[in-house]
Write a protein that holds these residues in place. Sequence first.
Motif, short mmCIF file in Angstrom:
data_model
loop_
_atom_site.label_atom_id
_atom_site.label_comp_id
_atom_site.label_asym_id
_atom_site.label_seq_id
_atom_site.Cartn_x
_atom_site.Cartn_y
_atom_site.Cartn_z
N GLY A 111 0.78 -1.23 0.00
CA GLY A 111 0.00 0.00 0.00
C GLY A 111 0.81 1.28 0.00
O GLY A 111 0.25 2.37 -0.12
N LYS A 112 2.14 1.19 0.11
CA LYS A 112 2.99 2.38 0.15
C LYS A 112 3.60 2.65 -1.23
O LYS A 112 3.99 1.73 -1.93
N ASP A 113 3.68 3.92 -1.59
CA ASP A 113 4.25 4.32 -2.87
C ASP A 113 5.77 4.19 -2.83
O ASP A 113 6.41 4.69 -1.90
N VAL A 114 6.35 3.52 -3.82
CA VAL A 114 7.80 3.28 -3.84
C VAL A 114 8.35 3.44 -5.25
O VAL A 114 7.62 3.39 -6.24
N ALA A 115 9.67 3.64 -5.31
CA ALA A 115 10.37 3.70 -6.60
C ALA A 115 10.44 2.30 -7.20
O ALA A 115 10.61 1.31 -6.49
N VAL A 116 10.34 2.22 -8.52
CA VAL A 116 10.38 0.94 -9.24
C VAL A 116 11.41 1.01 -10.36
O VAL A 116 11.50 2.00 -11.07
N GLY A 117 12.19 -0.05 -10.49
CA GLY A 117 13.05 -0.20 -11.66
C GLY A 117 14.52 0.03 -11.40
O GLY A 117 14.92 0.77 -10.50
N ASN A 118 15.32 -0.65 -12.22
CA ASN A 118 16.78 -0.55 -12.14
C ASN A 118 17.31 -0.76 -13.56
O ASN A 118 17.04 -1.80 -14.18
N ASP A 119 18.05 0.19 -14.08
CA ASP A 119 18.49 0.14 -15.48
C ASP A 119 19.47 -0.99 -15.77
O ASP A 119 19.60 -1.41 -16.92
N VAL A 120 20.16 -1.49 -14.75
CA VAL A 120 21.10 -2.59 -14.97
C VAL A 120 20.37 -3.93 -14.96
O VAL A 120 20.43 -4.70 -15.91
N THR A 121 19.64 -4.22 -13.88
CA THR A 121 18.97 -5.52 -13.79
C THR A 121 17.79 -5.65 -14.75
O THR A 121 17.31 -6.76 -15.00
N ALA A 122 17.32 -4.54 -15.29
CA ALA A 122 16.24 -4.60 -16.28
C ALA A 122 16.71 -5.24 -17.58
O ALA A 122 15.89 -5.73 -18.37
N ASP A 123 18.01 -5.26 -17.81
CA ASP A 123 18.56 -5.90 -19.01
C ASP A 123 18.54 -7.41 -18.81
O ASP A 123 19.21 -7.93 -17.90
N PRO A 124 17.80 -8.16 -19.62
CA PRO A 124 17.74 -9.62 -19.45
C PRO A 124 19.11 -10.28 -19.48
O PRO A 124 19.30 -11.33 -18.84
N ALA A 125 20.08 -9.69 -20.20
CA ALA A 125 21.41 -10.29 -20.29
C ALA A 125 22.09 -10.32 -18.92
O ALA A 125 22.81 -11.28 -18.60
N ILE A 126 21.88 -9.30 -18.11
CA ILE A 126 22.46 -9.26 -16.76
C ILE A 126 21.88 -10.40 -15.93
O ILE A 126 22.61 -11.15 -15.26
N ARG A 127 20.57 -10.55 -15.97
CA ARG A 127 19.92 -11.59 -15.16
C ARG A 127 20.31 -12.99 -15.64
O ARG A 127 20.59 -13.88 -14.83
N LYS A 128 20.33 -13.19 -16.97
CA LYS A 128 20.68 -14.51 -17.50
C LYS A 128 22.14 -14.85 -17.24
O LYS A 128 22.47 -16.01 -16.96
N ALA A 129 23.02 -13.86 -17.31
CA ALA A 129 24.44 -14.10 -17.03
C ALA A 129 24.63 -14.53 -15.58
O ALA A 129 25.39 -15.46 -15.28
#
Length: 550
Positions: free
Chosen positions: A292-310
Amino acid sequence: MPRKGRRAWIAAVVALAVVVGVTVGVTAGWGREDPSASSPDEPRSRGTELVVAVGDVAGGEFDPLKGWGSRPAQIRLIHSSLLTIDKDVDFVGDLASQYSVSDDAKSWSFTLRDDARWSNGEPVTAQDVVFTYETLKRDGTRFDLTFVERIVADDESRVTFHLKAPRSTFVSQLSEIPILPAKHYGADYSKNPIGSGPYTVADYQQGQQLILTANPHWYGRRPQFTKLTFLFLGEDAALAAARAGSVDIAYVPPTFAGQRVTGMTLQSFESIDSRALSLPTRPAGGRGKIQGKDVAVGNDVTADPAIRKALNIGLDRDEITEIVLQGHGRPAYTLVDGLPWFNQEAVFEDGRVDDAKRILAEAGWSDSDGDGVADKDGRKARFTLLYPSDDKLRSDLALVVAEQARALGIEITTKGSTWDGIYLDGKANAVTWGGGRHHAHQLYSMYSSKVIDTGYNNMPQYANATVDGHLERALSAATQEEANTHWKRAQWDGTAGFAGENGDAPIIWLVRIDHLYLVRDGLSLGEQPIHGHGHEWALFNSLTQWRWEK
């Protein structure tokens, strides 16, 4: 650095962290027993009272509208539910003496046992069940009951749920929602909770202790222990209390499983409790909700699928298991490894540093300035990993992951915080996440885009239309066999999924842990079912079987 040499280096780093903890906190009790230290207090005598230190067992303040029941086995001591699990992890009756499901799986009928009483002696009725579920359905925050069309009390002891469509995971709510007394529930319920479980709340001091006493109106097997005192101690203080002889049970993290305490024995229990990295899948700059609390969303590094898959294929789970769990657990590739709804195709060879670097390079990540950290379009492959400061296992996990990621060209900064802080910052940063239930519903709550911004579901803000389709079909399946087929396809269907070597990897599962406790010699903990997520409550499914052995 060769894998063998890297493993020794990481182990040394973790060992250094342990030594520092021992040096700084000698009074807390970490480290091997010192022969010169003073003798522990006289061990507690065998009686009808137990003192336990398994962490902070609070949360939800005994009220499902505040989250009570959101952790496995949390309700079992104070409340009852319609169903429960037995030692074989089969769903069996608790308040319900019998139940049936219609052929179309849209009507679930329950008959309540005739000896069920509230802790004030009044009978538990079908109207109490209707009140509980209707209240939670209206609230819609902690438990999703939107699929329930109506709930009918057929008479004082029979209740029927009519569903809008089949719901394969309805059994999860039936075993986790605590039934409330319709006549005595109100805004002050947390101060004087009336339940139908084996114990009642005698005293609760937030952040300090919880005292339970036996419920004289309990319908089940009479527990041998008439009083339970839960001390809300950190892991170091719990071990110190065990050494002093002032507790009968104390949780210990795997790193310190080698500790020896006079008069106590280490007991290990298999669990489906797993640990992972939750990685934001959306670019930085968005906004969302957490509880229920407003928060920041997103990260330019982890948003890249290559970072997560690596990271998914480059991290070495065997090494992590060896160093962080000291052998008290096993590698994990999904949240549901080995369960009936697990897709074996999600398992792959990991620790493949060169392949991970290739994935990064093909996506445009390269170490252009030679500092060991890959970069792309002027942005470094760098992000923060949050972990709860009071959780030794997760802090060790964060440290080892950060060290392994260096070899891939990814720089991870670890940061300790409170859970309140992690919830506020966790949709813009990586988090040492966890989970594990005796049912498949967490796959939906962790990966479906339909639950984004509700509670703390889908922390990575992950959305994949193909996965959503599989998850919806799994939920609405009329049989468990059909549901399992779709749960598996959501993990990986051959072209899309959230798991496996080629999956989206919004959450990278790494290890499944064993739950470890120091237990007073002679104390039998009964037939323990495989534990769910959370060592704080998992131990107590079998409490009415606990006894002193001769």
